[in-house]
Write a protein that holds these residues in place. Structure first.
Motif, PDB file in Angstrom:
ATOM      1  N   GLY A  35     -43.727  23.389  16.293  1.00  0.00           N
ATOM      2  CA  GLY A  35     -42.108  23.000  16.629  1.00  0.00           C
ATOM      3  C   GLY A  35     -41.299  23.929  17.445  1.00  0.00           C
ATOM      4  N   PHE A  36     -40.062  24.006  17.292  1.00  0.00           N
ATOM      5  CA  PHE A  36     -39.056  24.504  18.153  1.00  0.00           C
ATOM      6  C   PHE A  36     -39.309  26.271  17.727  1.00  0.00           C
ATOM      7  CE2 PHE A  36     -34.742  26.693  18.541  1.00  0.00           C
ATOM      8  CZ  PHE A  36     -34.488  26.084  19.756  1.00  0.00           C
ATOM      9  N   THR A  37     -39.683  26.856  18.890  1.00  0.00           N
ATOM     10  CA  THR A  37     -39.897  28.368  18.599  1.00  0.00           C
ATOM     11  C   THR A  37     -41.240  28.497  17.995  1.00  0.00           C
ATOM     12  OG1 THR A  37     -39.054  29.012  16.493  1.00  0.00           O
ATOM     13  CG2 THR A  37     -37.387  28.958  18.357  1.00  0.00           C
ATOM     14  N   TYR A  80     -37.792  15.854  27.073  1.00  0.00           N
ATOM     15  CA  TYR A  80     -38.658  15.250  28.372  1.00  0.00           C
ATOM     16  C   TYR A  80     -39.763  15.966  28.908  1.00  0.00           C
ATOM     17  CZ  TYR A  80     -39.395  12.654  32.383  1.00  0.00           C
ATOM     18  OH  TYR A  80     -39.957  11.858  33.545  1.00  0.00           O
ATOM     19  N   LEU A  81     -39.424  17.117  29.010  1.00  0.00           N
ATOM     20  CA  LEU A  81     -40.887  17.991  29.498  1.00  0.00           C
ATOM     21  C   LEU A  81     -41.785  17.970  28.488  1.00  0.00           C
ATOM     22  CD1 LEU A  81     -38.881  20.963  31.230  1.00  0.00           C
ATOM     23  CD2 LEU A  81     -40.587  19.483  32.537  1.00  0.00           C
ATOM     24  N   TRP A  82     -41.404  18.129  27.265  1.00  0.00           N
ATOM     25  CA  TRP A  82     -42.393  18.087  26.133  1.00  0.00           C
ATOM     26  C   TRP A  82     -42.942  16.632  26.222  1.00  0.00           C
ATOM     27  CZ3 TRP A  82     -41.918  20.906  20.974  1.00  0.00           C
ATOM     28  CH2 TRP A  82     -41.872  22.256  21.108  1.00  0.00           C
ATOM     29  N   HIS A 107     -44.920  19.108  14.130  1.00  0.00           N
ATOM     30  CA  HIS A 107     -44.397  19.877  13.016  1.00  0.00           C
ATOM     31  C   HIS A 107     -42.664  19.969  13.605  1.00  0.00           C
ATOM     32  CE1 HIS A 107     -42.680  23.419  10.816  1.00  0.00           C
ATOM     33  NE2 HIS A 107     -42.604  22.486   9.822  1.00  0.00           N
ATOM     34  N   SER A 108     -41.819  19.748  12.903  1.00  0.00           N
ATOM     35  CA  SER A 108     -40.351  19.874  13.250  1.00  0.00           C
ATOM     36  C   SER A 108     -39.889  19.215  14.557  1.00  0.00           C
ATOM     37  CB  SER A 108     -40.147  21.467  13.394  1.00  0.00           C
ATOM     38  OG  SER A 108     -38.863  21.705  13.422  1.00  0.00           O
ATOM     39  N   GLN A 109     -39.748  20.060  15.554  1.00  0.00           N
ATOM     40  CA  GLN A 109     -39.302  19.349  16.879  1.00  0.00           C
ATOM     41  C   GLN A 109     -40.554  18.932  17.435  1.00  0.00           C
ATOM     42  OE1 GLN A 109     -36.564  21.278  19.871  1.00  0.00           O
ATOM     43  NE2 GLN A 109     -38.394  21.302  21.209  1.00  0.00           N
ATOM     44  N   GLY A 110     -41.904  19.362  17.201  1.00  0.00           N
ATOM     45  CA  GLY A 110     -43.042  18.599  17.630  1.00  0.00           C
ATOM     46  C   GLY A 110     -43.211  17.336  16.761  1.00  0.00           C
ATOM     47  N   GLY A 111     -42.878  17.259  15.468  1.00  0.00           N
ATOM     48  CA  GLY A 111     -42.735  15.984  14.670  1.00  0.00           C
ATOM     49  C   GLY A 111     -41.721  15.058  15.295  1.00  0.00           C
ATOM     50  N   LEU A 112     -40.647  15.277  15.816  1.00  0.00           N
ATOM     51  CA  LEU A 112     -39.890  14.512  16.720  1.00  0.00           C
ATOM     52  C   LEU A 112     -40.237  14.052  17.968  1.00  0.00           C
ATOM     53  CD1 LEU A 112     -37.143  13.150  17.588  1.00  0.00           C
ATOM     54  CD2 LEU A 112     -36.168  15.235  18.284  1.00  0.00           C
ATOM     55  N   PRO A 133     -40.343  16.249  10.477  1.00  0.00           N
ATOM     56  CA  PRO A 133     -39.861  15.730  12.103  1.00  0.00           C
ATOM     57  C   PRO A 133     -38.231  16.481  11.998  1.00  0.00           C
ATOM     58  CG  PRO A 133     -39.975  13.905  11.023  1.00  0.00           C
ATOM     59  CD  PRO A 133     -40.717  14.697   9.988  1.00  0.00           C
ATOM     60  N   ALA A 134     -37.971  16.809  12.926  1.00  0.00           N
ATOM     61  CA  ALA A 134     -36.547  17.324  13.388  1.00  0.00           C
ATOM     62  C   ALA A 134     -35.775  16.181  14.016  1.00  0.00           C
ATOM     63  CB  ALA A 134     -36.602  18.455  14.255  1.00  0.00           C
ATOM     64  N   MET A 135     -35.755  15.111  13.199  1.00  0.00           N
ATOM     65  CA  MET A 135     -34.839  13.656  14.011  1.00  0.00           C
ATOM     66  C   MET A 135     -33.483  13.993  14.073  1.00  0.00           C
ATOM     67  SD  MET A 135     -37.670  12.153  14.003  1.00  0.00           S
ATOM     68  CE  MET A 135     -37.479  10.531  14.269  1.00  0.00           C
ATOM     69  N   ASN A 136     -32.841  15.078  13.641  1.00  0.00           N
ATOM     70  CA  ASN A 136     -31.592  15.251  13.775  1.00  0.00           C
ATOM     71  C   ASN A 136     -31.017  16.214  15.078  1.00  0.00           C
ATOM     72  OD1 ASN A 136     -32.979  17.712  12.597  1.00  0.00           O
ATOM     73  ND2 ASN A 136     -30.991  18.618  12.720  1.00  0.00           N
ATOM     74  N   ILE A 137     -32.236  16.515  15.757  1.00  0.00           N
ATOM     75  CA  ILE A 137     -31.854  17.292  17.024  1.00  0.00           C
ATOM     76  C   ILE A 137     -31.199  16.529  18.051  1.00  0.00           C
ATOM     77  CG2 ILE A 137     -32.885  18.372  19.110  1.00  0.00           C
ATOM     78  CD1 ILE A 137     -35.098  19.430  17.318  1.00  0.00           C
TER      79      ILE A 137
END
Length: 204
Positions: A35-37, A80-82, A107-112, A133-137
């Motif tokens: 995920g993120f970081t 988008y890059l991801w 996981h997290s942003q990776g889950g989104l 998943p960080a669906m809230n982002i």
């Protein structure tokens, strides 16, 4: 086990392949995105990789743009890059000579990201496993807040450096405090994603 880079639009994406104790001629490939970081050597990522191996899967861990040992500046990374890189990683996994099927997890942003990628690459995947998943982002960004940093969503004028200075625990030497809040959501990303879907539909 193998460590290597997957090329995506000129960017080197750092990845590792981990094989089960008993390898077969054909095996499921379990793609895992942190995920993120995050990075692929985090304890929870290692634990997930070991669990995948224990049930006979090959695990392909990948660090996307601006994370871990992959190329790109952290504060320039966007969903988008991801997404572009995730599509490349999924295709790489599906084309491995021993790939029986491909399972996507993040996981997290990776889950989104895994949810977005699965919508585009459903013909390549047999299963999807979004982990916390960080669906809230995207919704937080639309409301004008990312990780506790408030901003005017109608007029984004701050640079990445200016934004990160407002974050709690800011440390100019710590790359994890870099945040480019313009990269998560917006008209440009939405237009690019629609173009990607249209291009894929036309090819199919």
């Amino acid at each position: 086990n193998q460590e290597f880079f997957i090329k995506c639009d000129g960017i080197n994406v750092h990845a590792k392949l981990d094989f089960p104790d008993v390898a077969k001629e054909k095996m499921p490939v379990f793609v895992l995105i942190p995920g993120f970081t995050g990075h692929i050597e985090e304890d929870h990522i290692i634990a997930i990789m070991e669990a995948a191996k224990s049930v006979g899967c090959v695990c392909l861990r990948a660090e996307l743009y601006g994370h871990g040992k992959s190329e790109g500046e952290f504060y320039n990374h966007t969903l988008y890059l991801w997404l572009q890189e995730a599509i490349r990683v999924i295709n790489y996994a599906a084309e491995l000579p021993y790939a029986e099927k491909v399972i996507l997890a993040g996981h997290s942003q990776g889950g989104l990201l895994s949810v977005l990628a699965a919508g585009v690459m459903q013909d390549r995947l047999c299963a999807l496993l979004p982990l916390s998943p960080a669906m809230n982002i995207p919704y937080d960004a639309q409301r004008g807040s990312i990780l506790g940093v408030e901003f005017d969503k109608e007029s984004i004028v701050l640079s990445a450096d200016e934004v990160r200075k407002t974050m709690p625990g800011y440390n100019p030497k710590d790359w994890r405090t870099h945040v480019d809040k313009t990269g998560f959501v917006g008209p440009r990303m939405e237009a690019q994603f629609k173009h990607l879907l249209k291009t894929r539909k036309n090819k199919g």
